[in-house]
Design a protein around this motif. Structure first.
Motif, mmCIF file in Angstrom:
data_model
loop_
_atom_site.group_PDB
_atom_site.id
_atom_site.type_symbol
_atom_site.label_atom_id
_atom_site.label_comp_id
_atom_site.label_asym_id
_atom_site.label_seq_id
_atom_site.Cartn_x
_atom_site.Cartn_y
_atom_site.Cartn_z
ATOM 1 N N UNK A 5 -0.949 -2.957 -1.184
ATOM 2 C CA UNK A 5 -0.795 -3.787 -2.376
ATOM 3 C C UNK A 5 -1.347 -2.996 -3.551
ATOM 4 N N UNK A 6 -0.557 -2.914 -4.623
ATOM 5 C CA UNK A 6 -1.014 -2.218 -5.816
ATOM 6 C C UNK A 6 -1.702 -3.218 -6.731
ATOM 7 N N UNK A 7 -2.865 -2.832 -7.196
ATOM 8 C CA UNK A 7 -3.613 -3.662 -8.134
ATOM 9 C C UNK A 7 -4.249 -2.723 -9.153
ATOM 10 N N UNK A 8 -3.721 -2.744 -10.366
ATOM 11 C CA UNK A 8 -4.208 -1.833 -11.394
ATOM 12 C C UNK A 8 -3.943 -0.399 -10.992
ATOM 13 N N UNK A 9 -4.961 0.429 -11.040
ATOM 14 C CA UNK A 9 -4.815 1.834 -10.695
ATOM 15 C C UNK A 9 -5.189 2.144 -9.262
ATOM 16 N N UNK A 10 -5.198 1.128 -8.396
ATOM 17 C CA UNK A 10 -5.593 1.350 -7.002
ATOM 18 C C UNK A 10 -4.559 0.763 -6.054
ATOM 19 N N UNK A 11 -4.535 1.315 -4.849
ATOM 20 C CA UNK A 11 -3.767 0.750 -3.749
ATOM 21 C C UNK A 11 -4.754 0.176 -2.750
ATOM 22 N N UNK A 12 -4.476 -1.027 -2.296
ATOM 23 C CA UNK A 12 -5.290 -1.672 -1.274
ATOM 24 C C UNK A 12 -4.460 -1.727 0.006
ATOM 25 N N UNK A 13 -4.892 -0.965 0.993
ATOM 26 C CA UNK A 13 -4.204 -0.909 2.276
ATOM 27 C C UNK A 13 -4.840 -1.917 3.219
ATOM 28 N N UNK A 14 -4.011 -2.699 3.891
ATOM 29 C CA UNK A 14 -4.483 -3.563 4.962
ATOM 30 C C UNK A 14 -4.025 -2.928 6.261
ATOM 31 N N UNK A 15 -5.007 -2.519 7.061
ATOM 32 C CA UNK A 15 -4.704 -1.840 8.319
ATOM 33 C C UNK A 15 -5.266 -2.647 9.477
ATOM 34 N N UNK A 16 -4.566 -2.584 10.587
ATOM 35 C CA UNK A 16 -5.030 -3.172 11.830
ATOM 36 C C UNK A 16 -5.228 -2.033 12.814
ATOM 37 N N UNK A 17 -6.423 -1.961 13.368
ATOM 38 C CA UNK A 17 -6.661 -0.932 14.377
ATOM 39 C C UNK A 17 -7.502 -1.508 15.502
ATOM 40 N N UNK A 18 -7.336 -0.902 16.665
ATOM 41 C CA UNK A 18 -8.067 -1.319 17.860
ATOM 42 C C UNK A 18 -8.914 -0.161 18.350
ATOM 43 N N UNK A 19 -10.100 -0.488 18.814
ATOM 44 C CA UNK A 19 -10.930 0.445 19.561
ATOM 45 C C UNK A 19 -10.988 -0.125 20.970
ATOM 46 N N UNK A 20 -10.402 0.610 21.921
ATOM 47 C CA UNK A 20 -10.191 0.072 23.259
ATOM 48 C C UNK A 20 -10.725 0.996 24.338
ATOM 49 N N UNK A 21 -11.147 0.394 25.424
ATOM 50 C CA UNK A 21 -11.552 1.114 26.623
ATOM 51 C C UNK A 21 -11.050 0.366 27.832
#
Length: 181
Positions: free
Chosen positions: A47-63
């Protein structure tokens, strides 16, 4: 993509992680991953907001727990939570190098996750970064044109019923109908 490179670098540099994957969540648990694993989900939202990009990421740490008991699963989840927090903190500490800042994160525990019965933590994080834009570049051409595509070729039908017979097509089989009664 810069955000994927960031997570690849995080996985490569972290002593607790042995594998990295970037892909659709439907591919998890196929049995071809090295654990402990950092899995970055595709797609990533920005999402762009002003002079920045806001990334929404989903990640897993799995064992993979040694056995499917509550104690073994809880042990893997404990290590995975600590690792996820370490990774997020590392992003914060090294933001001067890559430009990303952690704005928010939510974590949820997982057990018997996908086909390989992994356990760990799933994280949704919002990372802010400067807008990757070359403001000096000239990307506009006011005289530019684009070709107009023709969805179907134009042809006229000379037959009395408005039908066309394509007899000039090479390579089509020729059928001869006979009445053998």
């Amino acid at each position: 993509m810069q955000i994927v490179d960031l997570f690849y670098t995080l996985a490569r540099d972290c002593r607790r992680i042995r594998g990295f994957a970037y892909g659709r969540s439907s591919a998890k648990g196929a049995g071809n991953d090295a654990y402990p694993l950092l899995w970055l989900d595709d797609p990533i939202m920005a999402r762009r907001e002003g002079g920045a990009l806001f990334y929404t990421v989903n990640f897993d740490v799995l064992g993979i727990p040694e056995e499917q008991t509550d104690a073994a699963i809880a042990s893997v989840q404990g290590e995975a939570l600590e690792t996820a927090c370490i990774l997020l903190e590392h992003v914060q500490r090294t933001r001067g190098t890559h430009g990303f800042t952690v704005r928010a994160s939510d974590l949820v525990s997982v057990r018997s996750y996908y086909d390989d019965a992994a356990a760990g933590w799933r994280c949704t994080a919002v990372l802010a970064a400067p807008l990757p834009l070359d403001r000096c570049g000239d990307y506009s051409d006011e005289d530019g044109t684009l070709p107009m595509p023709q969805p179907l070729p134009v042809f006229s039908a000379d037959g009395p019923s408005g039908c066309a017979v394509f007899s000039e097509k090479p390579g089509l089989p020729s059928f001869k109908m006979t009445d053998d009664e």
